[in-house]
Enzyme design. Structure first.
Site, PDB file in Angstrom:
ATOM      1  N   LYS A 201      -3.064  -0.142 -24.821  1.00 54.53           N
ATOM      2  CA  LYS A 201      -3.514  -0.298 -26.209  1.00 54.53           C
ATOM      3  C   LYS A 201      -2.283  -0.362 -27.122  1.00 54.53           C
ATOM      4  CE  LYS A 201      -7.924   1.567 -24.806  1.00 54.53           C
ATOM      5  NZ  LYS A 201      -8.919   2.653 -24.869  1.00 54.53           N
TER       6      LYS A 201
ATOM      7  N   TYR B 240       0.858  -1.196   0.000  1.00 59.49           N
ATOM      8  CA  TYR B 240       0.000   0.000   0.000  1.00 59.49           C
ATOM      9  C   TYR B 240       0.881   1.229   0.000  1.00 59.49           C
ATOM     10  CZ  TYR B 240      -4.995   0.135  -0.072  1.00 59.49           C
ATOM     11  OH  TYR B 240      -6.287   0.159  -0.519  1.00 59.49           O
TER      12      TYR B 240
ATOM     13  N   GLU C 240      -0.423   4.921  -0.479  1.00 58.32           N
ATOM     14  CA  GLU C 240      -1.178   6.162  -0.709  1.00 58.32           C
ATOM     15  C   GLU C 240      -0.257   7.368  -0.603  1.00 58.32           C
ATOM     16  OE1 GLU C 240      -4.502   6.407   1.940  1.00 58.32           O
ATOM     17  OE2 GLU C 240      -5.704   5.003   0.763  1.00 58.32           O
TER      18      GLU C 240
ATOM     19  N   ASP D 253      -6.700  13.100 -25.517  1.00 59.94           N
ATOM     20  CA  ASP D 253      -6.768  11.736 -24.981  1.00 59.94           C
ATOM     21  C   ASP D 253      -6.245  10.824 -26.089  1.00 59.94           C
ATOM     22  OD1 ASP D 253      -7.447   9.179 -24.251  1.00 59.94           O
ATOM     23  OD2 ASP D 253      -9.540   9.642 -23.749  1.00 59.94           O
TER      24      ASP D 253
ATOM     25  N   ARG E 173      -2.791  -2.953 -18.161  1.00 57.20           N
ATOM     26  CA  ARG E 173      -4.100  -2.329 -18.152  1.00 57.20           C
ATOM     27  C   ARG E 173      -4.076  -1.140 -17.205  1.00 57.20           C
ATOM     28  NH1 ARG E 173      -7.732  -5.152 -20.569  1.00 57.20           N
ATOM     29  NH2 ARG E 173      -9.723  -4.133 -20.784  1.00 57.20           N
TER      30      ARG E 173
ATOM     31  N   THR F 254      -4.250   5.666 -22.007  1.00 59.23           N
ATOM     32  CA  THR F 254      -4.177   4.337 -21.422  1.00 59.23           C
ATOM     33  C   THR F 254      -2.800   3.786 -21.772  1.00 59.23           C
ATOM     34  OG1 THR F 254      -5.192   3.472 -23.437  1.00 59.23           O
ATOM     35  CG2 THR F 254      -6.637   3.782 -21.543  1.00 59.23           C
TER      36      THR F 254
HETATM   37  C1  LIG Z   1      -9.851   3.086 -24.053  1.00 62.53           C
HETATM   38  C2  LIG Z   1     -10.103   4.531 -23.931  1.00 62.53           C
HETATM   39  C3  LIG Z   1     -10.372   5.130 -22.687  1.00 62.53           C
HETATM   40  C4  LIG Z   1     -10.702   4.360 -21.437  1.00 62.53           C
HETATM   41  O1  LIG Z   1      -9.897   3.428 -20.989  1.00 62.53           O
HETATM   42  P1  LIG Z   1     -10.335   2.354 -19.894  1.00 62.53           P
HETATM   43  O2  LIG Z   1      -9.017   1.908 -19.415  1.00 62.53           O
HETATM   44  O3  LIG Z   1     -11.140   1.339 -20.614  1.00 62.53           O
HETATM   45  O4  LIG Z   1     -11.127   3.046 -18.846  1.00 62.53           O
HETATM   46  C5  LIG Z   1     -10.486   6.505 -22.639  1.00 62.53           C
HETATM   47  N1  LIG Z   1     -10.353   7.260 -23.742  1.00 62.53           N
HETATM   48  C6  LIG Z   1     -10.127   6.725 -24.949  1.00 62.53           C
HETATM   49  C7  LIG Z   1     -10.008   7.616 -26.134  1.00 62.53           C
HETATM   50  C8  LIG Z   1     -10.004   5.345 -25.082  1.00 62.53           C
HETATM   51  O5  LIG Z   1      -9.794   4.830 -26.287  1.00 62.53           O
END
Ligand SMILES: *Cc1c(COP(=O)(O)O)cnc(C)c1O
Length: 416
Positions: free
Chosen positions: A229, A54, A56, A200, A235, A226
């Site tokens: 991807k 932990y 925090e 994003d 993840r 993220t």
């Molecule tokens: C995948 C994605 C997210 C969210 O990701 P999670 O890990 O599934 O919550 C946010 N914004 C965009 C553009 C994404 O492609």
């Protein structure tokens, strides 16, 4: 290969599911553009003893003892992310992409402020202002989409909407947009209306760090991504921002939204960032795009309609309207053929989001396995064969046999 021996010993029921999923991952072709296969090193960190801790707070300012090594892990992850993306400040604690986006809004806006993002049904993400999402419930949302005639974002239209509604936050980025984002134009528009510019880049961050998609850094105020991807890490997610927003972002993540960071995931992120700095990663990212182009070209040759007519990145959005098959039935048929895709809305879809007219395909996972253009052309022809007779189970099973045979030559990290 992961053999789950300990799990088998305590939970045979779950073990069976995991063996089934391992087989599915090995014997099918993963074409969901948001998925990938992480390296053995990333897998090892995710399954490690760091999950026991932990921590925090932030390095040097924790609410628990025993942080001698965890502080170093988090600092390493931060440092590498800064270097990899060219960011002024990085927060590596968000649990995933959605919480990262929520943290940005929570940290920089007041409830009721106006935000502008891309419409979900034309390629945006839930957290960019969908009505049922936290973002849509907490802020006043205005949206932009793509042009009906060419499937592309029209920056003049984005500017008009921004001038009319004067949002506090302008969000660029998408989950289902096959073309390049003009992040500089978004920043110029945000500046013109006095908004914070947020990008994003969840789907494309692997392409961005490799230089095959223009980067929103360093000029964009806040950039989220993220890590699982195209970046091919665990993840999770990170938030990058200019120094002037660092305090507010950090406070929004902790203690604003989250408790303890997931230290095993932080370690896995550090590893993924290191892997993404290697020259091989640039080759990987270039191949993702080359594969998507090969897939798109062969699909066009098979008579499919593609949104915007093709792709510049890792994904292809197929409009099945003229094929007489709905997205859901195509997804089901392709599942039976060992080709994993997801049904997806196409811009100006006449069907509902629950049963849309398209499917979304992507090449990041197949490219990790070492598949190249010839394999992508085969995939396109299998898709054509499956979708032309979506209820012919014998035909779909025969395709799966061919898929399985090809997959045997392209091992998956951690699976073989
Ligand atoms: C995948 C994605 C997210 C969210 O990701 P999670 O890990 O599934 O919550 C946010 N914004 C965009 C553009 C994404 O492609």
């Amino acid at each position: 290969m992961q053999d789950f021996v300990a799990i088998k010993g305590v939970d045979i029921e779950l073990y069976d599911f995991m063996i089934g999923e391992r087989k599915r991952q090995r014997e099918g072709i993963e074409l969901i553009p948001s998925e990938n296969y992480v390296s053995s090193a990333v897998l090892e960190a995710m399954g490690s003893i760091l999950t026991n801790k932990y921590s925090e707070g932030y390095p040097g300012k924790r609410y628990y003892g025993g942080q001698e090594y965890i502080d170093r892990v988090e600092n390493l992850a931060r440092q590498r992310a800064k270097e990899l993306f060219g960011a002024e400040h990085v927060n590596v604690q968000p649990y995933s992409g959605s919480p990262a986006n929520i943290a940005v809004m929570f940290g920089l806006l007041s409830y009721g402020d106006t935000i502008m993002g891309m419409r979900l049904d034309q390629g945006g993400h839930l957290t960019h202002g969908l009505g049922v999402n936290f973002s849509g419930k907490s802020y006043n949302v205005v949206s932009y989409g793509v042009r009906r005639d060419n499937g592309r974002i029209d920056m003049d239209e984005v500017r008009q909407i921004a001038l009319q509604h004067r949002p506090k936050l302008v969000i660029s980025g998408a989950t289902a947009y096959p073309r390049l984002f003009d992040f500089e134009a978004f920043k110029t528009i945000a500046d013109e209306v006095g908004a914070i510019a947020m990008a994003d880049i969840s789907h494309i961050s692997g392409l961005v760090v490799a230089g095959v998609h223009p980067s929103p850094l360093p000029f964009t105020d806040v950039v989220t991504t993220t890590t699982h991807k195209t970046l091919r890490g665990p993840r999770s997610a990170i938030i990058m921002c200019k120094e002037q927003y660092a305090k507010d972002i950090d406070r929004a993540v902790f203690p604003g939204l989250q408790g303890g960071p997931h230290d095993h995931t932080t370690a896995a992120k550090a590893i993924a960032f290191k892997e993404a700095m290697k020259p091989e990663f640039k080759d990987y990212a270039r191949q993702i795009v080359a594969n998507a182009k090969a897939l798109a070209d062969e699909l066009l040759a098979c008579g499919f309609d593609l949104v915007s007519g093709g792709t510049d990145n890792h994904l292809v959005l197929v409009d099945l309207t003229h094929k007489g098959v709905i997205g859901k039935d195509a997804e089901t048929a392709l599942d039976k053929a060992g080709l994993t895709v997801n049904k997806n809305s196409v811009p100006y879809d006449t069907r509902s989001p629950f049963s849309p007219s398209g499917i979304r395909l992507g090449t990041p996972a197949a490219t990790t396995r070492g598949m190249k253009e010839p394999e992508m052309r085969r995939v396109a022809r299998w898709i054509e064969r499956a979708i032309s007779h979506p209820s012919d189970d014998a035909r779909l099973a025969a395709i799966h046999d061919e898929v399985r045979e090809m997959c045997a030559g392209f091992p998956v990290p951690g699976i073989g």
